[in-house]
Design an enzyme around this catalytic site. Structure first.
Site, mmCIF file in Angstrom:
data_model
loop_
_atom_site.group_PDB
_atom_site.id
_atom_site.type_symbol
_atom_site.label_atom_id
_atom_site.label_comp_id
_atom_site.label_asym_id
_atom_site.label_seq_id
_atom_site.Cartn_x
_atom_site.Cartn_y
_atom_site.Cartn_z
ATOM 1 N N GLY A 15 0.772 -1.238 0.000
ATOM 2 C CA GLY A 15 0.000 0.000 0.000
ATOM 3 C C GLY A 15 0.803 1.288 0.000
ATOM 4 C CB SER A 16 4.183 2.334 -1.051
ATOM 5 O OG SER A 16 4.308 2.059 -2.420
ATOM 6 C CG ASN A 17 1.472 3.597 -5.819
ATOM 7 O OD1 ASN A 17 1.804 4.668 -6.326
ATOM 8 N ND2 ASN A 17 2.109 2.461 -6.078
ATOM 9 C CG MET A 93 -1.754 -8.216 -6.459
ATOM 10 S SD MET A 93 -0.856 -7.380 -7.812
ATOM 11 C CE MET A 93 -0.074 -8.797 -8.593
ATOM 12 N NE ARG A 94 -8.469 -11.881 -5.230
ATOM 13 C CZ ARG A 94 -7.994 -13.103 -5.405
ATOM 14 N NH1 ARG A 94 -8.196 -13.729 -6.537
ATOM 15 N NH2 ARG A 94 -7.340 -13.713 -4.435
ATOM 16 C CG LEU A 96 -11.629 -5.405 -10.573
ATOM 17 C CD1 LEU A 96 -11.483 -3.894 -10.420
ATOM 18 C CD2 LEU A 96 -12.479 -5.977 -9.441
ATOM 19 C CG HIS A 112 1.150 -1.285 -15.551
ATOM 20 N ND1 HIS A 112 0.898 -2.562 -15.096
ATOM 21 C CD2 HIS A 112 2.100 -1.412 -16.513
ATOM 22 C CE1 HIS A 112 1.642 -3.420 -15.762
ATOM 23 N NE2 HIS A 112 2.384 -2.750 -16.633
ATOM 24 C CG ASP A 148 -1.860 -3.708 -17.034
ATOM 25 O OD1 ASP A 148 -2.474 -3.230 -16.066
ATOM 26 O OD2 ASP A 148 -1.074 -4.670 -16.930
ATOM 27 C CD GLU A 177 4.624 2.516 -9.240
ATOM 28 O OE1 GLU A 177 3.670 2.199 -8.512
ATOM 29 O OE2 GLU A 177 5.453 1.680 -9.650
HETATM 30 C C1 GRF Z 1 3.155 -0.781 -7.714
HETATM 31 O O1 GRF Z 1 4.384 -0.960 -8.342
HETATM 32 C C2 GRF Z 1 2.069 -0.539 -8.728
HETATM 33 O O2 GRF Z 1 2.532 0.115 -9.858
HETATM 34 C C3 GRF Z 1 1.657 -1.947 -9.085
HETATM 35 O O3 GRF Z 1 1.729 -2.666 -7.895
HETATM 36 C C4 GRF Z 1 2.680 -2.062 -7.030
HETATM 37 C C5 GRF Z 1 1.959 -1.772 -5.762
HETATM 38 O O4 GRF Z 1 2.805 -1.253 -4.780
HETATM 39 N N1 GRF Z 1 0.346 -1.938 -9.692
HETATM 40 P P1 GRF Z 1 2.210 -0.590 -3.469
HETATM 41 O O5 GRF Z 1 1.332 -1.661 -2.808
HETATM 42 O O6 GRF Z 1 1.431 0.604 -3.880
HETATM 43 O O7 GRF Z 1 3.392 -0.259 -2.627
#
Ligand code: GRF
Length: 207
Positions: A15-17, A93-94, A96, A112, A148, A177
């Site tokens: 969940g860093s984003n 990671m699913r 949809l 992405h 994507d 990102e």
């Molecule tokens: C990121 O690299 C994003 O681009 C990809 O999955 C990764 C998720 O990282 N879709 P985080 O969980 O946001 O740290």
């Protein structure tokens, strides 16, 4: 939108984003607020992280449902009950289903880790190195039924440096990102018509 767009972030992992979106949405003038974080995996480290920021964070455990339609119905019900306007996928990671994606058309986005249309799918950093790319990066795009492949909202480029490992390259991309995803969300939220307008035009906003 004249009010802040109610936004949910869907995660599966660290969940860093998501954190970058939550942090950005705290600044005055940002056009979206993060009202909910959902994970398909109850063990996702991003869930406690979201709560530490004071954001409601819940698991909708994929394994507890009989299949994708039941899982997506639960997801949709929770998004509707939180009156969500925009969905941000952030390491979710699913895949949809087309019907779920269609319901959120124009209001569901993804980040992405490649310069789309290059390198759709997984393991983008390893593949960028293996294919000898000199430039790599990340893309925020609207989600469509094809993986994507939706319209691109923002991209950032980074160099591939001599001696790069996949981890070093991933870290360089990830910094970008965290910069472009909040920016793209802010722009999208600003461009959306108000919820009342949706309702008047007959477009279903809740399901
Ligand atoms: C990121 O690299 C994003 O681009 C990809 O999955 C990764 C998720 O990282 N879709 P985080 O969980 O946001 O740290």
């Amino acid at each position: 939108m004249t009010r802040r767009a109610r936004t949910a972030v869907l995660i599966s992992g660290r969940g860093s984003n998501m954190g970058a979106l939550i942090e950005a949405a705290r600044s005055p003038g940002f056009s979206a607020e993060i009202v909910l974080v959902l994970s398909d995996d109850p063990g996702a480290p991003g869930l406690p992280l979201a709560r530490s920021w004071g954001v409601a964070a819940e698991a909708i455990d994929f394994r507890a449902y009989t299949g994708k339609p039941a899982f997506e119905a639960a997801l949709q019900a929770r998004l509707a009950s939180a009156s969500v306007d925009i969905v941000c996928l952030a390491g979710f990671m699913r895949l949809l289903s087309p019907s779920f994606v269609e319901r959120w058309r124009g209001r569901i986005l993804n980040i992405h880790p490649s310069l789309l249309p290059n390198l759709r799918g997984l393991h983008t950093h390893e593949r960028a190195l293996a294919q000898g790319f000199v430039e790599h990066g990340c893309t925020v795009h609207l989600v469509t039924a094809e993986l994507d492949a939706g319209p691109i909202l923002a991209q950032a480029r980074v160099p591939v440096l001599p001696g790069d490992t996949a981890d070093a390259l991933a870290a360089r991309v990830l910094r970008e990102e965290h910069r472009i995803y909040p920016h793209a969300l802010d722009e999208l939220a600003r461009s959306l018509p108000d919820r009342d307008d949706y309702e008047r035009s007959g477009v279903a906003v809740d399901g």
